[in-house]
Each structure stands twice: as C-alpha cells, then as structure tokens.
Design a protein around this motif. Structure first.
Motif, PDB file in Angstrom:
ATOM      1  N   TYR A   1       1.049  -1.085  -0.110  1.00  0.00           N
ATOM      2  CA  TYR A   1      -0.003  -0.119   0.008  1.00  0.00           C
ATOM      3  C   TYR A   1       0.987   1.197  -0.029  1.00  0.00           C
ATOM      4  O   TYR A   1       0.847   2.019  -0.810  1.00  0.00           O
ATOM      5  CB  TYR A   1      -0.866  -0.046   1.076  1.00  0.00           C
ATOM      6  N   GLY A   2       1.907   1.282   1.027  1.00  0.00           N
ATOM      7  CA  GLY A   2       2.962   2.464   0.932  1.00  0.00           C
ATOM      8  C   GLY A   2       3.415   2.595  -0.350  1.00  0.00           C
ATOM      9  O   GLY A   2       3.908   3.664  -0.839  1.00  0.00           O
ATOM     10  N   ARG A   3       3.648   1.513  -1.091  1.00  0.00           N
ATOM     11  CA  ARG A   3       4.425   1.919  -2.415  1.00  0.00           C
ATOM     12  C   ARG A   3       3.386   2.060  -3.423  1.00  0.00           C
ATOM     13  O   ARG A   3       3.709   2.203  -4.667  1.00  0.00           O
ATOM     14  CB  ARG A   3       5.070   0.672  -2.742  1.00  0.00           C
ATOM     15  N   GLY A   4       2.363   2.315  -3.023  1.00  0.00           N
ATOM     16  CA  GLY A   4       1.184   2.725  -4.109  1.00  0.00           C
ATOM     17  C   GLY A   4       0.659   1.579  -4.958  1.00  0.00           C
ATOM     18  O   GLY A   4      -0.118   1.570  -5.935  1.00  0.00           O
ATOM     19  N   ALA A   5       0.964   0.262  -4.396  1.00  0.00           N
ATOM     20  CA  ALA A   5       1.007  -0.888  -5.441  1.00  0.00           C
ATOM     21  C   ALA A   5      -0.688  -1.439  -5.275  1.00  0.00           C
ATOM     22  O   ALA A   5      -0.938  -2.385  -6.264  1.00  0.00           O
ATOM     23  CB  ALA A   5       1.968  -1.800  -5.442  1.00  0.00           C
ATOM     24  N   ILE A   6      -1.333  -1.170  -4.357  1.00  0.00           N
ATOM     25  CA  ILE A   6      -2.603  -1.794  -4.291  1.00  0.00           C
ATOM     26  C   ILE A   6      -3.659  -0.653  -4.270  1.00  0.00           C
ATOM     27  O   ILE A   6      -3.992   0.068  -3.177  1.00  0.00           O
ATOM     28  CB  ILE A   6      -2.812  -2.632  -2.870  1.00  0.00           C
ATOM     29  N   PRO A   7      -4.371  -0.763  -5.470  1.00  0.00           N
ATOM     30  CA  PRO A   7      -5.348   0.461  -5.741  1.00  0.00           C
ATOM     31  C   PRO A   7      -6.617   0.158  -4.635  1.00  0.00           C
ATOM     32  O   PRO A   7      -7.220   1.177  -4.453  1.00  0.00           O
ATOM     33  CB  PRO A   7      -5.694   0.529  -7.083  1.00  0.00           C
ATOM     34  N   GLU A   8      -6.945  -0.982  -4.418  1.00  0.00           N
ATOM     35  CA  GLU A   8      -8.144  -1.315  -3.477  1.00  0.00           C
ATOM     36  C   GLU A   8      -8.099  -2.570  -2.603  1.00  0.00           C
ATOM     37  O   GLU A   8      -7.205  -3.667  -3.494  1.00  0.00           O
ATOM     38  CB  GLU A   8      -9.433  -1.467  -4.514  1.00  0.00           C
ATOM     39  N   PHE A   9      -8.574  -2.644  -1.918  1.00  0.00           N
ATOM     40  CA  PHE A   9      -8.623  -4.079  -1.150  1.00  0.00           C
ATOM     41  C   PHE A   9      -9.839  -4.513  -0.652  1.00  0.00           C
ATOM     42  O   PHE A   9     -10.751  -4.036  -0.164  1.00  0.00           O
ATOM     43  CB  PHE A   9      -7.661  -4.063   0.074  1.00  0.00           C
ATOM     44  N   PRO A  10     -10.174  -6.095  -0.705  1.00  0.00           N
ATOM     45  CA  PRO A  10     -11.657  -6.214  -0.694  1.00  0.00           C
ATOM     46  C   PRO A  10     -11.851  -6.871   0.881  1.00  0.00           C
ATOM     47  O   PRO A  10     -12.168  -8.123   1.150  1.00  0.00           O
ATOM     48  CB  PRO A  10     -11.441  -7.796  -1.428  1.00  0.00           C
ATOM     49  N   ALA A  11     -11.723  -5.707   1.680  1.00  0.00           N
ATOM     50  CA  ALA A  11     -12.109  -6.123   3.069  1.00  0.00           C
ATOM     51  C   ALA A  11     -13.207  -5.488   3.561  1.00  0.00           C
ATOM     52  O   ALA A  11     -13.749  -4.344   2.703  1.00  0.00           O
ATOM     53  CB  ALA A  11     -10.871  -5.522   4.038  1.00  0.00           C
ATOM     54  N   ILE A  12     -13.856  -5.863   4.631  1.00  0.00           N
ATOM     55  CA  ILE A  12     -15.013  -5.320   5.332  1.00  0.00           C
ATOM     56  C   ILE A  12     -14.714  -4.165   5.966  1.00  0.00           C
ATOM     57  O   ILE A  12     -13.659  -4.275   7.109  1.00  0.00           O
ATOM     58  CB  ILE A  12     -15.800  -6.381   5.946  1.00  0.00           C
ATOM     59  N   PRO A  13     -14.812  -2.842   5.775  1.00  0.00           N
ATOM     60  CA  PRO A  13     -14.339  -1.503   6.482  1.00  0.00           C
ATOM     61  C   PRO A  13     -14.326  -2.004   8.012  1.00  0.00           C
ATOM     62  O   PRO A  13     -13.529  -1.499   8.837  1.00  0.00           O
ATOM     63  CB  PRO A  13     -14.716  -0.547   5.938  1.00  0.00           C
TER      64      PRO A  13
END
Ligand SMILES: NC(=O)c1ccc[n+]([C@@H]2O[C@H](COP(=O)([O-])OP(=O)(O)OC[C@H]3O[C@@H](n4cnc5c(N)ncnc54)[C@H](OP(=O)(O)O)[C@@H]3O)[C@@H](O)[C@H]2O)c1
Length: 759
Positions: free
Chosen positions: A310-322
């Motif tokens: 995430y810090g490297r900007g490599a994950i635009p979205e993640f499938p978690a329940i917030p």
C-alpha cells in the motif's frame, strides 16, 4: 489457576531453576520468548529443539540467532562472552524436526513451550498435518518417553474457532472431528495424488503444455518442464485437498484446521497422561510494543506485505469489510502472557487463553487503513528517482467488485501480452513486456492476498479474553509492570504510526541504489573459455528465408525473380508456423528448396555476390564483441542452423564454425541434410562434446543468442547473454538476471538487401 486467594508467586520466582523446553526459537514468537526467558530467569535451563537448515547445524543457527538485534540488550547486559556463556551454561540444544524421528530429549523437563508450527495458510494437506498435529503429538510423546512429566504450554491461534461469527470464548473447541482419521486421510492423500498425476491423460496434458513453451528447445527440455508441471500439479492438488477439507468442516484454511485438530490431540494426550495443559491462542501477532525493542519484528508477517505494498502505491483497492475487526496483538504482549501462564500451571482441566485485542481494544479495518494512510501521507516512501509515492484512497467497494476489477485487469493484460509477443522484437516491445510483467505482478499480489486474507479481513467474530485478563489482574503490581499483556491499554495510533510502520518501512527509506542491469564482463582466459555465437538474429539481422532469397535473386533473371518471390511468400505462413513448432523441422522442410541446385554454382554465387551482403548485414557491435573475446584469449565459436555456405564469409572471425550441411549427390544438393541441424538441445549437446574435446571450461564460457530455442545453449555456459532477444527469451533473461544486449543491425542496411541481378 487464576482465582487464588493467597499472594501470587512472582513470575520470575515461579520459573526459577526450571528446565524449560522451547520449540520454534528460530521463528518470530519463539525468538521473542527465548530472549525474555534468557534475560529474566537466569537460573532456568533452556532446552531448545532446533533443526539443521540450509547446511547450518542447530548450534550454529542458535549462535547466529543470539547475535541478532533481538538479543542486543541481553548481550550488552552480559558482557562480550554473553553468547558463549549462554551456550555453555544456560542452553541445551536438541537437534530435531517435529516431522521426523523423535528427538532425544534429556529428562526432567518441567515446562514445554511448543511454538514450532507450519504457519503458512495453504501448505499441502499432508505437510500441515505432519507438523501441526502429528508433529505436536510426537514432540510431547518424545518428552514423556525421556521420563519428564511437564506442564505443556501449547501455542495455538485464536482462529482455530473457524469460519464462525459472533463471540468466541476461551474454551475447548466445539467440534467432533476425529483428528486421527483426518490425519490418516491427509497422509494417504499424497500417495493418491501422486498416483493420479501419473495417469496417461494427465501426463499428456503436462507434455502438451510443456511442449507449447519448450518444443523449440528440444525434447529433453519438454520432458523436464512436463515433470515440473506434474510436481506442481501434485502440490497444488494437495493444497486444494487441504483447503477443501478444511472448508467442508468449517475452517477457512488448512492452517487453522490443523491447529484446531492439534489442540484436540494435545487435550486428549494431556488428559490421558494427567499432564497440566494451557493452550495459548494469540490473534495476528505483529511487531513488539516495547520488548525486545519497540517495533522489533522477525521477517514479514501477516499485515506487512499489504501495508508495504500500500505504501508503495501498489494496491489500488482491497476487498476487506471496513468495519470488520482486524485482531492484531504485539508480540511482546503474547510472550508476556505465555510467561505468566507458564508460571501458573492449572491444577485440573486444561486452560485456554486468548491473547487478542479485538474484544476490548478493537481495530477496525477502516481504522487500520486510516492510520496507515495517515502515516504514509506524513512519511511517504521515496519513489525511485521520482520523488515520493502518493498512496491511493481505498473505498472498500466489496469483494465482488474488487474481484471483477482484477479479472478485467487480467484479461486486458492477457490481450496486450498476446499482441506484444507477436510484434517484431525491439527495445520498445521489451519495455512494453516489462510493464506488462510488472502490472501482472501487482494483480497477482492483490489476488493472492485477497484470497489468503479474505477470511481474516472479512471476519465478523470477537475473541473474548476474560481469562487472560483475569490472569493479568491476579499478578502483583511489579509483575503487571514487567509482564504487561492487557490488550486494552495501548493506543493504535501510537502503535501503528510511531512503532509498527516506522519499523517495517525503515529499510525502504534508504533504498539500496537501483540494481544496475547485468552486463557482460569479459575476463581473460583462465582455463580455456569459449565464446559461442549464434548467427541469424544475433550476429546478423537475417534469417534462412532471406538468405535463400539472396541466393535466388543473384541467380535468377529479372523476369524470373518475381515468380520465385511470390512462391516463397505464399509458403511463408506455413514456414513460420513450422518454425514456431520446431526449428529443426522447419529447417528440414525449408532446405528442401535447395534440391537440385549445383553445389559449385551456389558456392560461386556466395563468393561473387552474396558473401558481401552477409558481411554488410553483420552488426558492428557483434564484431567488436568477437574481437574482445579473441583479445582475451577465448576460443570463438560460431554455431548456426544456417547452411555452411552462408557461414563461410564469417570464418575469419572464428576459431570454429559449425553450420548445417546439405547432402550432395553428383555435385547437386539432394535437399536432405547431411547431419541433423544444430538447434535447441542439439546445440548444447554439441557444445558439451566440443568443450570436452578442447579442454574448455563451460562455466567460464560465454554464449550469445537471440531466441528462446537457444535456451539450452545459453544454460550450458556460465556467462549467457541474450542478444536482441525474442519475448520468451527476454522474460527468462530478466528472471535470471542475464545481460540483455541490443546489437543493432549494420547501419544503413535496408530490411531486405538484394544483390545486383544478372543482366
Ligand atoms: N505469527 C502469527 O501471527 C501467529 C498468530 C497466532 C498464532 N501463532 C502461532 O505461534 C507459533 C509461532 O509462530 P511464528 O509466527 O513464530 O512462526 P514462524 O516465525 O514461522 O516460526 C516457526 C518456527 O517453527 C519451527 N518449525 C517449523 N516446522 C518445524 C519442524 N518440522 N520441526 C521443527 N521446527 C519447526 C521453525 O523452525 P525453522 O527455522 O527450522 O523453520 C520456526 O522456528 C505457531 O504455533 C503459530 O501457529 C502465530
């Protein structure tokens, strides 16, 4: 026991003089526990079960472990010979692997901390059972067999509760799964899957898939790749067996399934043998709050890969329940709880302790995200050569949408890949391939983590920790201060933003300078090095079809050559198809075109007209490189599938030229080959024989080639170089960090050069 009216025995006193067995000390939790006991209980004897690994015997591993940062305070407090003295006086190392022969333990063991486990979520089913169920039982039985009657502190995980929802208490698991039956089935699964993998239909499938990629390199390369595919299939299938069986019984993966059955097996053993037993169930263990030092972590655990990506900007979205709870606990709180548990053996039934944060200090996925995002906004990671990374905003659109985006991305990439692979090779295409591969890596990362952590990031369960809290509250004030494990009192913003994230990102803030692209280093001759060159596509920008046309054009009249051109052009697609299938087969079929041609006529045409074209096509960079090798005393060798007459003009540059020869009858070519063409594996085989005959050392030798079919040749030497590589070879070269060079075609040469025509 927790409910004790009398003043509790201080923890250090309770453990003083004890003989304590610890497993898993080379792992994350075990290292932190060892540090704590080594430092805090100087009179305890610590027996460590360690296996040799990667050529390092157990004692060397422990010595190396004691030299790590986790033990810095211990080393400083105990002087320069701290490690030697610990090894001589405090530690006893027992060699052993819990999946192997029972270890030979000394007698008189008072306490066992069993931390060793297979912690991967999706190992093959038999491996998970071997370590987490049979391994645990085997360990305790071996300890009993050596005459000890220990108190067992068995490390499990909160997630043994399985795919449940709601509140989970500190109690035995409610299930009726027969662990022995499951273990027997798991162990039998490998045999069944191995057998299935050898069925002809499957072997044919592996062969077909391997042939599609490796046919041009030769039959042995295909066979090797087919066997690799079979082995991969076996592993994948056993992973599927594990996952499917776990899920069919209510656990998300084989890790939690086997840890759960491990608990049941240990409970039965403890009851049968009347041994005191405590089962400690931490949630997700992360870096230390304070001990051995704030932020200390060993290797990357569960959250780090996602946080860093995430810090490297490599994950635009993640499938978690917030609003799902991410139950994280710092490692020192787990160690402190384990030590406190060890100091209070139960007097009757086994006891269960959750060491978790979710019940009294919940960290929702959204809070985790916001704190991590806040951290990276204030302390962005450097972007190599391009300022700083801006982290993406996650909107948590839900698993289905993320999955749909992943699929779209993958489909798009497949399409671009298919097109790029067919385009003529060039540095620009290679750049496109690099970007495709990087993007694919990102998608695979998100998919893998989304799959793996789905059950943990979408979780809707709370693990209560009443018993653990009661134990904590029963401690003396001093012990509470020294062995703090009340999960409610630390602050997530402080932990994540000031302790955890700074610790895990430290290495990325001082990135090592970009690894330079691998380059060729030409060393002077030591033990006879060869420099082996492929011809077409490597030394010259040409191919056998073009060479043939050169000859024909030189020979035909103005009226004849358009007809010949048209004929070759008509057959070109089928030649290309044959070439993609099998280069040897293609050469055989193409060289039939020479049937009936007069040998001396061809040689004359070569000398008078075509030879010069070949030299004009020769790349200047290639000539320079050949000369460098000659100057270094290397033997230069040309190996080509082209006809010998085409290689002849290059003979002055080489000590050896090995080319294809056509059979001749009565001065005319028959169209048959005099010898099989030197392509794919045949080249590598020829080279090995040649090197042996000339006392050359292939490890020190060099090879230059442009096509994936040359892989066996390139693999045969110590210094392979991909020159103007096709996409498939380019991917291999990048993966293996082989130098990739662009030897441009000779300047000013048009795509097709034609000799002057016969008037
Ligand atoms: N990490 C977490 O988030 C977490 C959460 C809850 C519970 N737990 C539990 O905590 C315990 C420790 O986990 P960890 O995170 O410290 O794992 P880890 O870092 O992967 O360490 C595993 C340890 O087990 C040893 N081991 C594995 N297989 C072995 C075998 N066949 N024979 C002997 N030793 C073997 C490893 O030794 P080698 O160095 O020789 O491989 C290593 O020392 C496990 O029981 C795990 O289930 C962990």
């Amino acid at each position: 026991m927790v409910e004790n009216g009398a003043a509790p025995t201080p923890i250090r006193e309770a453990l003083a003089g004890k003989r304590i067995l610890i497993t898993g000390v080379t792992g994350f939790l075990g290292t932190a526990l060892l540090e704590r006991l080594l430092t805090d209980v100087p009179t305890a004897k610590l027996i460590l079960l360690v296996r040799g690994r990667f050529g390092s015997p157990p004692e060397a591993r422990v010595r190396e472990l004691l030299g790590r940062p986790a033990f810095e305070a211990f080393r400083q407090a105990n002087g320069p010979d701290a490690v030697d003295r610990a090894l001589a006086e405090r530690l006893e190392i027992v060699e052993g692997d819990v999946t192997g022969e029972p270890a030979r333990f000394p007698g008189g063991i008072d306490i066992v901390f069993h931390c060793a486990a297979s912690v991967s979520f999706d190992p093959p089913i038999d491996q998970a059972f071997q370590t987490n169920v049979l391994g645990a039982i085997g360990l305790y039985e071996a300890v009993l067999a050596a005459g000890s009657r220990p108190y067992i502190v068995h490390v499990s995980t909160a997630y043994v509760a399985g795919s449940t929802k709601g509140v989970v208490r500190e109690a035995p698991l409610e299930h009726r799964v027969d662990w022995r039956r499951e273990a027997d089935a798991a162990m039998a699964a490998r045999q069944a899957v191995e057998e299935a993998s050898r069925k002809p239909e499957l072997l044919d499938r592996f062969m077909e898939a391997a042939a599609r990629r490796h046919r041009r390199a030769g039959p042995m390369a295909v066979a090797r790749a087919a066997e690799e595919r079979r082995e991969e299939w076996v592993t994948k299938r056993l992973v599927q067996y594990g996952r499917a069986r776990a899920q069919s019984l209510g656990w998300p993966d084989v890790y939690t399934f086997t840890k759960a059955l491990g608990e049941r097996a240990v409970e039965q053993l403890a009851i049968r043998e009347k041994l005191p037993l405590a089962i400690v169930r931490p949630s997700i263990i992360e870096s230390a709050l304070e001990r051995p030092s704030p932020g200390w972590i060993e290797g990357f655990k569960m959250a780090e890969p996602i946080i860093l990506a995430y810090g490297r900007g490599a994950i635009p979205e993640f499938p978690a329940i917030p609003d799902g709870v991410m139950d994280v606990i710092p490692v020192d709180l787990v160690v402190n709880a384990m030590v406190a548990v060890a100091a209070r053996p139960p007097e009757g039934e086994p006891e269960y302790y959750h060491v978790c944060s979710g019940s009294r200090n919940p960290l929702s996925f959204r809070l985790l995200y916001e704190l991590v995002r806040g951290y990276f906004e204030r302390h962005p990671l450097p972007e190599r050569g391009r300022g700083e990374v801006r982290v993406p905003t996650w909107r948590f659109p839900g698993r289905r949408r993320v999955e749909a985006r992943l699929r779209t991305g993958e489909r798009l990439l497949d399409g671009v890949d298919r097109v790029a692979t067919k385009l003529p090779r060039s540095p620009r295409i290679r750049d496109v391939i690099r970007r495709i591969d990087r993007e694919r890596g990102r998608l695979e990362f998100v998919r893998r983590y989304a799959d793996l952590y789905g059950a943990y990031t979408e979780i809707e369960v709370i693990y209560t920790d009443d018993r653990t809290l009661a134990l904590y509250r029963s401690l003396s004030e001093q012990d509470q201060a020294d062995y703090h494990f009340d999960a409610a009192v630390f602050d997530w913003a402080h932990y994540l933003q000031e302790v955890h994230c700074p610790a895990i990102t430290v290495a990325m803030r001082f990135p090592s300078p970009a690894r330079p692209d691998p380059t060729v280093r030409i060393r002077p001759r030591e033990n006879g090095a060869l420099a082996v060159f492929d011809m077409e596509g490597t030394l010259l920008d040409s191919n056998v079809v073009e060479s043939y046309l050169w000859l024909r054009m030189a020979e035909l009249t103005d009226e004849e050559w358009p007809f010949e051109m048209a004929q070759v052009a008509r057959r070109l697609p089928s030649y290309l198809r044959a070439e993609r299938r099998d280069r040897g087969e293609f050469l055989r079929s193409f060289y039939r075109r020479y049937e009936g041609a007069a040998e001396d006529g061809i040689r004359r045409l070569m000398d008078e007209r075509v030879g010069e074209l070949i030299l004009r096509r020769l790349s200047a960079a290639a000539v320079r490189r050949i000369r460098e090798h000659r100057a270094a005393g290397h033997r230069t060798v040309l190996v080509t599938g082209a006809l010998d007459c085409f290689a002849a003009p290059l003979e002055p540059l080489f000590d050896e030229v090995e080319a294809t020869r056509l059979a001749v009858l009565d001065g005319r070519y028959t169209g048959d080959l005099a010898r099989p063409p030197l392509v794919g594996e045949a080249r590598a085989a020829w080279l090995r024989v040649y090197a042996a005959e000339h006392g050359a050392d292939l490890k020190r030798s060099y090879a230059y080639a442009d096509s994936h079919s040359d892989l066996p040749l390139l693999r045969a030497v110590g210094n392979p170089v991909a020159v103007n590589p096709d996409v498939a070879l380019y991917r291999v070269a990048r993966k293996r960090r082989w130098p990739v060079e662009e030897w441009h075609k000779a300047k000013g040469t048009p795509r097709i050069l034609l000799p002057e025509r016969v008037p």
